[in-house]
Design an enzyme around this catalytic site. Sequence first.
Site, PDB file in Angstrom:
ATOM      1  N   HIS A 115       0.869  -1.186   0.000  1.00  0.00           N
ATOM      2  CA  HIS A 115       0.000   0.000   0.000  1.00  0.00           C
ATOM      3  C   HIS A 115       0.904   1.235   0.000  1.00  0.00           C
ATOM      4  O   HIS A 115       1.779   1.379   0.868  1.00  0.00           O
ATOM      5  CB  HIS A 115      -0.914   0.002   1.227  1.00  0.00           C
ATOM      6  CG  HIS A 115      -1.898  -1.121   1.239  1.00  0.00           C
ATOM      7  ND1 HIS A 115      -2.185  -1.861   2.360  1.00  0.00           N
ATOM      8  CD2 HIS A 115      -2.655  -1.648   0.235  1.00  0.00           C
ATOM      9  CE1 HIS A 115      -3.097  -2.783   2.063  1.00  0.00           C
ATOM     10  NE2 HIS A 115      -3.390  -2.680   0.781  1.00  0.00           N
ATOM     11  N   GLU A 123       1.641   3.618   3.127  1.00  0.00           N
ATOM     12  CA  GLU A 123       2.149   3.020   4.357  1.00  0.00           C
ATOM     13  C   GLU A 123       3.672   3.060   4.294  1.00  0.00           C
ATOM     14  O   GLU A 123       4.334   2.119   3.853  1.00  0.00           O
ATOM     15  CB  GLU A 123       1.588   1.608   4.503  1.00  0.00           C
ATOM     16  CG  GLU A 123       0.061   1.625   4.616  1.00  0.00           C
ATOM     17  CD  GLU A 123      -0.578   0.246   4.616  1.00  0.00           C
ATOM     18  OE1 GLU A 123       0.161  -0.765   4.651  1.00  0.00           O
ATOM     19  OE2 GLU A 123      -1.823   0.181   4.587  1.00  0.00           O
ATOM     20  N   HIS A 143       3.447  -3.411   6.842  1.00  0.00           N
ATOM     21  CA  HIS A 143       2.410  -2.421   6.571  1.00  0.00           C
ATOM     22  C   HIS A 143       2.350  -1.411   7.708  1.00  0.00           C
ATOM     23  O   HIS A 143       3.027  -1.564   8.729  1.00  0.00           O
ATOM     24  CB  HIS A 143       1.039  -3.107   6.444  1.00  0.00           C
ATOM     25  CG  HIS A 143       0.896  -3.968   5.236  1.00  0.00           C
ATOM     26  ND1 HIS A 143       0.096  -3.631   4.162  1.00  0.00           N
ATOM     27  CD2 HIS A 143       1.456  -5.172   4.926  1.00  0.00           C
ATOM     28  CE1 HIS A 143       0.171  -4.582   3.249  1.00  0.00           C
ATOM     29  NE2 HIS A 143       0.989  -5.529   3.682  1.00  0.00           N
ATOM     30  N   GLU A 150       2.009  -4.891  11.173  1.00  0.00           N
ATOM     31  CA  GLU A 150       1.389  -3.571  11.224  1.00  0.00           C
ATOM     32  C   GLU A 150       2.270  -2.671  12.080  1.00  0.00           C
ATOM     33  O   GLU A 150       2.416  -2.881  13.280  1.00  0.00           O
ATOM     34  CB  GLU A 150      -0.030  -3.655  11.793  1.00  0.00           C
ATOM     35  CG  GLU A 150      -0.996  -4.474  10.948  1.00  0.00           C
ATOM     36  CD  GLU A 150      -1.352  -3.809   9.622  1.00  0.00           C
ATOM     37  OE1 GLU A 150      -1.129  -2.592   9.488  1.00  0.00           O
ATOM     38  OE2 GLU A 150      -1.837  -4.518   8.722  1.00  0.00           O
TER      39      GLU A 150
END
Length: 351
Positions: free
Chosen positions: A59, A62, A152, A216
């Site tokens: 993405h 990110e 991410h 994350e």
Amino acid sequence: MDSQLSGGFLKHTLSSPMTFKPYSFQLPNGLDIIHHDVGVLEVSPENANRAIVISSGIHGDETAPIELVDDLVSEILNGAWVPQSRTLFIIAHPDAIHAHTRFIEENLNRLFADVNADRNAECQLANHLQEHVRRFFVNTKDNDEKWHFDMHSAIRDSKHYMFAVVPASTKTTDVRPLIGFLKSAQMDAMLLSRTPSSTFSWWSGENFGALAATFEMGRVAPLYQNDMSEFAPLKQALINFLCDCENVEAAIEHDLSIYKVTRTITKTDDAFSLAFSGDAANFTYFKEGEQLAEENGTLYVAQKGGEAAVFPNANVAVGQRACLLVTPFVPDESKPLFVNVGSEPGPIAIS
């Protein structure tokens, strides 16, 4: 250092020539560097017994993972440390990075179920990335360890600032070594899935039995506006891991919360809505019976004992995951830990 990478891996990825051709070179310390594609670079030492994919930029907005990968590659090319593992570094989606957006037409991290039809650039990109990773893992020796960390950043606050999602697969892969790595990286939580997800990390786990996880890392931020000191423990853990000198003391001391997925709520109609604020933090807890979502008269409520919501998003495309629901889980680390599709995580693997 190779002249094409003198400005850094990220700079080349964002400003590469239209006619890029793969090439390779060797560093003075003997490391072979293979620049396979724009944003795809392999580091290959002699006698390696691990094959590790470290991917970022799936993405485009990110950015902390992108900066981290750029730092790792720059330090390797400058000889700051010498990895002992074959490693494939990926900065995946330069077009989305340039556009400061999550994706251009379609969520790239939902396109790893199989080879995609060429309906848009993201589908083509997913196909290319799958092929690069396939070749990388196919070229490993039979007993080599296979790993994939897909990094991410979250689009919302989170009770756990740094956490990992371990995808469920049909492989008999004991994921306990991931627990040790996450502790050494001072990650806050580990989430064990139960359903296939068509994410990049799932693809490596399902097809190659890799120890795979989606990381994350904090919140999204503009490129070069991240406080990278927040991710220093993760960076050091990756360096130790690639150099085959894991920080055992940190792994023992750090507390890691572990959760298992109880349910996945999938959006099947545009009428889907959440019953709570769309910017609720990841791991927000809901008591038993509290309403979570509604779609065409079907109500979703928290099950017995309560559940916490992760990745709630009513704006996903129809057919995609709108929320994961999780509960705390304490595995017996003296026994294998398998994360298989459709079953409770634990010491019994799908046969």
